[in-house]
Every structure is written in structure tokens, then in C-alpha cells.
Design an enzyme around this catalytic site. Structure first.
Site, PDB file in Angstrom:
ATOM      1  N   HIS A 125       0.858  -1.175   0.000  1.00  0.00           N
ATOM      2  CA  HIS A 125       0.000   0.000   0.000  1.00  0.00           C
ATOM      3  C   HIS A 125       0.899   1.231   0.000  1.00  0.00           C
ATOM      4  O   HIS A 125       2.034   1.188   0.475  1.00  0.00           O
ATOM      5  CB  HIS A 125      -0.860  -0.040   1.268  1.00  0.00           C
ATOM      6  CG  HIS A 125      -1.918   1.007   1.371  1.00  0.00           C
ATOM      7  ND1 HIS A 125      -1.637   2.307   1.736  1.00  0.00           N
ATOM      8  CD2 HIS A 125      -3.267   0.939   1.205  1.00  0.00           C
ATOM      9  CE1 HIS A 125      -2.762   2.999   1.778  1.00  0.00           C
ATOM     10  NE2 HIS A 125      -3.767   2.201   1.458  1.00  0.00           N
ATOM     11  N   GLN A 205      -4.783  -5.172   7.023  1.00  0.00           N
ATOM     12  CA  GLN A 205      -5.744  -6.138   6.482  1.00  0.00           C
ATOM     13  C   GLN A 205      -5.623  -7.517   7.135  1.00  0.00           C
ATOM     14  O   GLN A 205      -6.269  -8.469   6.697  1.00  0.00           O
ATOM     15  CB  GLN A 205      -5.534  -6.282   4.965  1.00  0.00           C
ATOM     16  CG  GLN A 205      -5.649  -4.991   4.188  1.00  0.00           C
ATOM     17  CD  GLN A 205      -7.050  -4.444   4.129  1.00  0.00           C
ATOM     18  OE1 GLN A 205      -8.027  -5.163   4.321  1.00  0.00           O
ATOM     19  NE2 GLN A 205      -7.176  -3.146   3.883  1.00  0.00           N
ATOM     20  N   CYS A 366      -4.669   2.595  -3.659  1.00  0.00           N
ATOM     21  CA  CYS A 366      -3.385   3.003  -3.042  1.00  0.00           C
ATOM     22  C   CYS A 366      -2.333   1.916  -3.213  1.00  0.00           C
ATOM     23  O   CYS A 366      -1.525   1.664  -2.312  1.00  0.00           O
ATOM     24  CB  CYS A 366      -3.576   3.333  -1.567  1.00  0.00           C
ATOM     25  SG  CYS A 366      -4.606   4.779  -1.273  1.00  0.00           S
TER      26      CYS A 366
END
Length: 409
Positions: A125, A205, A366
Site C-alpha cells: 500500500h 488487512q 493506493c
């Protein structure tokens, strides 16, 4: 704590935002990698704080301040339990994963000099790319990248050769937000330890899809964002081994992170206060406590089986639609599905899906480098599932994609 039996209908009833219509259709919320919905217990925890206990923490002697402080520090202990950290002093509250990584880049970065190397992966990211790029501009560090395969998996065979005597940190994500790939972080940490290199894991995540054990992973730093794990926005965590927190300089200066201040000298408070300048997101931490308590009571074996079934059904069904190409086909994934429809812009697809009540994310997520590498320069449509999603909602997504493709052809 015994696990609550898996009852999907009962779980969904705890999420008031799921019970609504969008554009005249029942909401199908498939944007969970961006932010998760909040259960009633989290909403009520924040509301109760504001109604009864609202006060600043640590510095007050009155009853409300004491109650607020107790709840805030109870949240720190709850995070410690959820991550299996060895001590609450290793838990620093921040705004989210982005701030946690920037904290490490700022503080750890002060120990670096030109030519030192930071090793990240091609799956990252932007929050785990840009802070290191800023160090490259400011100090002259070298940014090196673990390559990714066409399936969207890290090429770990290339990792050992990338590590040199100038490597100062390895920073990788636990799970790719764009593709759902689960990275073998314990294996990466073991390789890092063999070379005496610390490791930071972007865990934004990770925790939403099951328990995390930072001691078993054997990482030096681990980050998380509350809003990804059914808690409020604006609160997150940096886990760091205590020796790092003792040695690294503060990230910000202000109130509550000091022991003494004069115009000539400042003596900092011990960790974690050393890294928590100013008034924090007290209600966010309290909401995070409620979310993680609720989260810990779930039957994760059943939930993971359900998430796997969601991913399998969505993958097989979307692959059967002419023109649909799935981006990222790693063997080990959380239920995140990125795809494109040949000849159509992802934003157009997302708009047509929204008209049918389907909430997905479109764009680069992103994660521009990996999507460009995988042949999706315009980005993808990303359907990201949580355990409160249903197989019927997968079918609704598939029907909506069929309609969108017909309208765009």
C-alpha cells in the site's frame, strides 16, 4: 473465552448499517477492505462514553477523568491480548496504520544515513511506500523491492539476495489490500532474523480476518487500523518491541509524553506515553476495545470457512463472465477480489454497480505499482468481503456485473 457459535443472521443483525436500501435496492456492502461496518456494541460503547464519561485522560484527578483513563488503558490491554504482545508498554495508540508506519519511518529514520537500505515489497500500500520514499529524499536511503509474481505472490526466492550489510529494515504487508494475497510474514521474519534485520508488518488487512500473534510471527513492529476491524475511524495501533520504544526518539512533542520540561531540557515519559503526544482519540480506543472484545469471541474456524466459501463462489462466478479478468490469483487469499472488464473503465463499472445497491471500491486502491505490473493501469473493481456477507450477496454482485457488462458493451 469460549467462541460464540457462527450464526450469520445473528451477526448481521448486530450491524445496523447493513439493513438499508441504496438506490431502491438492498445494500450489498462489499467495500470492507476500505472500512468495515460497526456492530451495535461498538456504537453503544462510544455513545456511552460521550453520555457518561467524557473527560480527558491521565492528567485529571476528578472522577470522570479517572473513568476515561481506566477505559483508555483497558483498551490498550485488550489490544495486547488480541496481538499477544508481551506487555501493554509495547502498544502505542495512533490514528491508524498510516500514522504507525510514519512514526517508525520518522523515529527509526533518525538512526539512518545515506546509503542505508529499506527493503519493501511490490505488493505494498502507498502507506508503506511513501514514508520510505520521503526518507530517500531527505536522507538518501536506498529503497529496494521484493518482486511479485504474475499471480500476485511475493517472490521470496529473491529475498535473501536483496539483503546486504546495509539493509536496516524490512517492511511488508501481512495481507495485500488490492489483491487479498496473504503473505508468509513469519517466514519473512525468520529470514530477516537470520540476517539481523528488524521487520515491520503492515497489518491493516490482517486482524480483520482472524487472530494475530506478534510473538509467533516474531516481528519487531506490527500496525493496525481500528476502522478495518469493526472499530471507529481515527484510531490504530503500533506494536513495537519494548527495546525499540526505549531507544527510538519521539515522533511528536507535546503534552502527556514528557516527565519534565524546562526551556533548557526535556525528559520524556517512558513508552508508550513517549509516543502519544497530546489528547488522543479516547472514544476511538474505547470503541476499539469493544470491537476487539466482540471480535475475540467469534468462532474463527467457522468464519474462515465462510469467508473461503464467499471467495470461491465469487471467483468461480466472475470467471465465467466473458470479458472479466481477475487480477491477483494467489493460492492463499482473504476474500478480496479485484477484477476488470476488458474495454471498460473500473469507475464506470463501480457506478453501475452502485445503481444496483452494490458497494465496491474502484481505482488503484493506493497500490499503483502492483496493479500497473499486473496489467491494470486504470485500476480495478475490488469486491472485498467480510464474514457478515452472504452467498446471496455474492450472487447479487455477479448479476450486477453481468448487467454492467451488457450496458457497457
Amino acid at each position: 473465552m469460549s467462541a460464540t457459535p457462527f450464526d450469520l443472521d445473528a451477526i448481521r443483525r448486530q450491524f445496523p448499517a447493513l439493513d438499508q436500501t441504496v438506490n431502491g435496492k438492498p445494500l450489498v456492502y462489499l467495500d470492507n477492505a476500505a472500512t468495515t461496518q460497526k456492530p451495535e456494541c461498538v456504537i453503544e460503547a462510544v455513545r456511552t462514553f460521550y453520555r457518561h464519561d467524557n473527560a480527558n485522560i491521565h492528567r485529571g484527578v476528578h472522577t470522570l477523568s479517572a473513568r476515561a483513563t481506566d477505559q483508555y488503558e483497558a483498551a490498550r490491554e485488550r489490544v495486547r491480548l488480541s496481538l499477544n504482545a508481551s506487555a501493554t508498554e509495547e502498544i502505542v495508540f495512533v490514528r491508524g496504520t498510516t500514522e504507525a508506519i510514519n512514526l517508525v519511518a520518522s523515529s527509526f529514520g533518525q538512526t539512518l544515513k545515506a546509503g542505508d537500505e529499506i527493503l519493501i515489497s511490490a505488493l505494498e500500500h502507498h502507506a508503506n511506500i511513501v514514508p520510505w520514499h520521503l526518507l530517500r529524499i531527505r536522507i538518501g536511503v536506498v529503497l529496494k523491492v521484493i518482486p511479485v509474481t504474475i499471480e500476485g505472490e511475493l517472490d521470496l526466492g529473491a529475498l535473501p539476495a536483496l539483503i546486504t550489510d546495509r539493509t536496516r529494515l524490512i517492511a511488508v504487508n501481512h495481507v495485500s489490500n488490492a489483491l487479498g494475497t496473504i503473505n508468509p510474514v513469519a517466514q519473512i521474519a525468520a529470514i530477516a532474523k537470520q540476517h539481523g534485520v528488524p521487520i515491520l508488518i503492515d497489518g491493516a488487512q490482517g486482524l480483520p480476518h482472524g487472530p494475530v500473534d506478534v510473538q509467533a510471527i516474531d516481528c519487531d513492529f506490527y500496525t493496525l487500523s481500528g476502522h478495518k476491524v469493526f472499530a471507529p475511524s481515527g484510531v490504530g495501533v503500533l506494536y513495537a518491541r519494548r527495546p525499540w520504544l526505549d531507544d527510538l526518539p519521539p515522533y511528536q512533542g507535546g503534552g502527556d509524553m514528557i516527565e519534565t520540561v524546562s526551556f533548557d531540557t526535556v525528559r520524556y515519559a517512558p513508552p508508550p506515553a513517549k509516543f502519544e503526544a497530546g489528547t488522543p482519540n479516547i472514544e476511538g480506543a474505547i470503541g476499539l476495545n469493544a470491537a476487539l472484545d466482540w471480535h475475540a469471541a467469534l468462532d474463527w474456524q467457522a468464519l474462515k470457512a465462510h469467508e473461503a466459501a464467499l471467495l470461491e463462489r465469487a471467483t468461480e462466478s466472475l470467471q465465467g463472465i466473458n470479458g472479466v479478468r481477475i487480477i491477483g490469483t494467489a493460492k492463499h487469499k482473504v476474500p478480496v477480489l479485484s477484477f476488470i472488464i476488458e474495454g471498460s473503465h473500473p469507475h464506470d463499472i463501480g457506478t453501475l454497480l452502485d445503481a444496483q445497491g452494490i458497494a465496491v471500491r474502484t481505482g488503484q486502491h493506493c497500490a499503483m505499482p502492483v496493479l500497473q505490473f499486473l496489467g491494470a493501469p486504470q485500476g480495478t473493481v475490488r469486491a472485498s468481503f467480510a464474514f457478515y456477507n452472504t452467498l446471496d450477496e455474492v450472487d447479487a454482485l455477479v448479476r450486477a456485473v453481468h448487467r454492467a457488462r451488457q450496458m457497457l458493451s
